[in-house]
Design an enzyme around this catalytic site. Sequence first.
Site, PDB file in Angstrom:
ATOM      1  N   MET A 200      13.631  24.076   1.687  1.00 52.85           N
ATOM      2  CA  MET A 200      12.834  23.261   0.766  1.00 52.85           C
ATOM      3  C   MET A 200      13.704  22.414  -0.161  1.00 52.85           C
ATOM      4  O   MET A 200      13.403  21.250  -0.432  1.00 52.85           O
ATOM      5  CB  MET A 200      11.911  24.164  -0.055  1.00 52.85           C
TER       6      MET A 200
ATOM      7  N   TYR B 181      17.884  29.720   7.370  1.00 51.63           N
ATOM      8  CA  TYR B 181      16.715  30.504   7.782  1.00 51.63           C
ATOM      9  C   TYR B 181      16.669  30.633   9.301  1.00 51.63           C
ATOM     10  O   TYR B 181      16.873  29.654  10.021  1.00 51.63           O
ATOM     11  CB  TYR B 181      15.429  29.813   7.332  1.00 51.63           C
TER      12      TYR B 181
ATOM     13  N   ARG C  50      -9.695   0.209  15.436  1.00 50.05           N
ATOM     14  CA  ARG C  50      -9.691   1.005  14.207  1.00 50.05           C
ATOM     15  C   ARG C  50     -10.699   0.360  13.262  1.00 50.05           C
ATOM     16  O   ARG C  50     -11.806   0.830  13.129  1.00 50.05           O
ATOM     17  CB  ARG C  50      -8.274   1.063  13.628  1.00 50.05           C
TER      18      ARG C  50
ATOM     19  N   LYS D 130       0.836  -1.207   0.000  1.00 51.71           N
ATOM     20  CA  LYS D 130       0.000   0.000   0.000  1.00 51.71           C
ATOM     21  C   LYS D 130       0.872   1.259   0.000  1.00 51.71           C
ATOM     22  O   LYS D 130       2.069   1.194   0.296  1.00 51.71           O
ATOM     23  CB  LYS D 130      -0.901  -0.020   1.232  1.00 51.71           C
TER      24      LYS D 130
HETATM   25  C1  LIG Z   1       0.027  -1.852   6.728  1.00 52.61           C
HETATM   26  C2  LIG Z   1      -0.521  -3.100   7.293  1.00 52.61           C
HETATM   27  C3  LIG Z   1       0.327  -4.181   7.586  1.00 52.61           C
HETATM   28  C4  LIG Z   1       1.833  -4.096   7.503  1.00 52.61           C
HETATM   29  O1  LIG Z   1       2.328  -3.471   8.664  1.00 52.61           O
HETATM   30  P1  LIG Z   1       3.901  -3.326   8.928  1.00 52.61           P
HETATM   31  O2  LIG Z   1       3.988  -2.782  10.291  1.00 52.61           O
HETATM   32  O3  LIG Z   1       4.392  -2.360   7.902  1.00 52.61           O
HETATM   33  O4  LIG Z   1       4.477  -4.676   8.750  1.00 52.61           O
HETATM   34  C5  LIG Z   1      -0.266  -5.363   7.992  1.00 52.61           C
HETATM   35  N1  LIG Z   1      -1.606  -5.466   8.131  1.00 52.61           N
HETATM   36  C6  LIG Z   1      -2.442  -4.434   7.880  1.00 52.61           C
HETATM   37  C7  LIG Z   1      -3.907  -4.613   8.068  1.00 52.61           C
HETATM   38  C8  LIG Z   1      -1.925  -3.214   7.472  1.00 52.61           C
HETATM   39  O5  LIG Z   1      -2.759  -2.192   7.235  1.00 52.61           O
END
Ligand SMILES: *Cc1c(COP(=O)(O)O)cnc(C)c1O
Length: 366
Positions: A303, A255, A130, A35
């Site tokens: 930046m 800055y 969640r 993702k």
């Molecule tokens: C992102 C995610 C993972 C992976 O988590 P990591 O800590 O990056 O290994 C696993 N399960 C779900 C449901 C996630 O959203």
Amino acid sequence: MSRPAKITIDLSALRHNLQQVRKMAPSSHVLAMVKSNAYGHGIERIALALEDADAFGVACLEEGLQLRHAGVSKPIVLMEGLFDAHELPKIQAQDFALVIHEAHQVELLEQHPSMSPLSVWLKIDTGMHRLGFQPEEAAQIYQRLMKCDAVKKPIGLMTHFAEADSVNRTHTLGQINLFNEATTGLEGPRSLANSAGIIAWPSAHADWIRPGIMLYGASPLSGHRGVEHHLLPVMILSSELIAIHHLKKGSRVGYGGTWTCPEDMTVGVVGIGYGDGYPRHVNNGAPVLVNDKPCPLVGRVSMDMLTVDLRTQPQAKVGDSVLLWGPGLPVEVVAEHSETTAYELLTRITQRVRVAVKDDHPVNVD
Ligand SMILES: *Cc1c(COP(=O)(O)O)cnc(C)c1O
């Protein structure tokens, strides 16, 4: 010469990390989490390089479609399921699997009984609070899904850990126990562990593990480094010195003039800044490797540039290499100096940073 800020994605390191994951959990299938553009590494190239993964996890339909368009034919799981009915035709056409975590998603599936059946994972909230159904509702939702013609059988059972990365071991143990109780007697593959669970909770490996951050070489455990788990960094963030200044004692740098030269000294300007995704809130003194040697960052990150104290290498010159994170300087260290996590730093590298791909070592099979 083009702007020197660049990331190099080391695909051999990526494959090595997947092998390490498999060694840690030899009996589990691997749902590789890609993702958010594969945690900033490029979702298509990462998925194509992970030939040895069993399936891929993405956050939404758009990410799944990107993978299919790139030619990925393995199973793809939408980790938040579907958001509305308009997504169903594409989900069906691409054969995406869905995580079902909300009653409205069950209803949507029940309202489309004539669809060809989709693979689903029933998500149970065992303490993250969640996504997911409460443990006491799980059996009833499971039975509804069993009766639903739009659902392929068997149904997967999933939960997610909230604190597997911390020393608070009782919380994760409680989540594992709750999951086991809630799913007693229900048939189907089980999945609990993210990276922290894979490393710290072997009893939770179950049928499918879901590694994310560890595939990219960073440790999920706070205060630890990927190398401790035999993981290699996949993203190398680098740039070059673009200017050198010999400044007088008392000169203020950057800055706000927040850093003052304590003596006559050399300061280097590096061609990378927060516009590239380097953290603006990093501490003064955070390490940067100039010609492979650590030099402290001084003054505010701007930046497009940042400045480093070159007192240990007065001979450094324009064009010399600078490593912001990668081998020899774990991204976890930069994260600690900027009060964030490796996850965030890797994920927020911006579009303008050039990308190079490195794939030089054959897969090491031992
Ligand atoms: C992102 C995610 C993972 C992976 O988590 P990591 O800590 O990056 O290994 C696993 N399960 C779900 C449901 C996630 O959203």
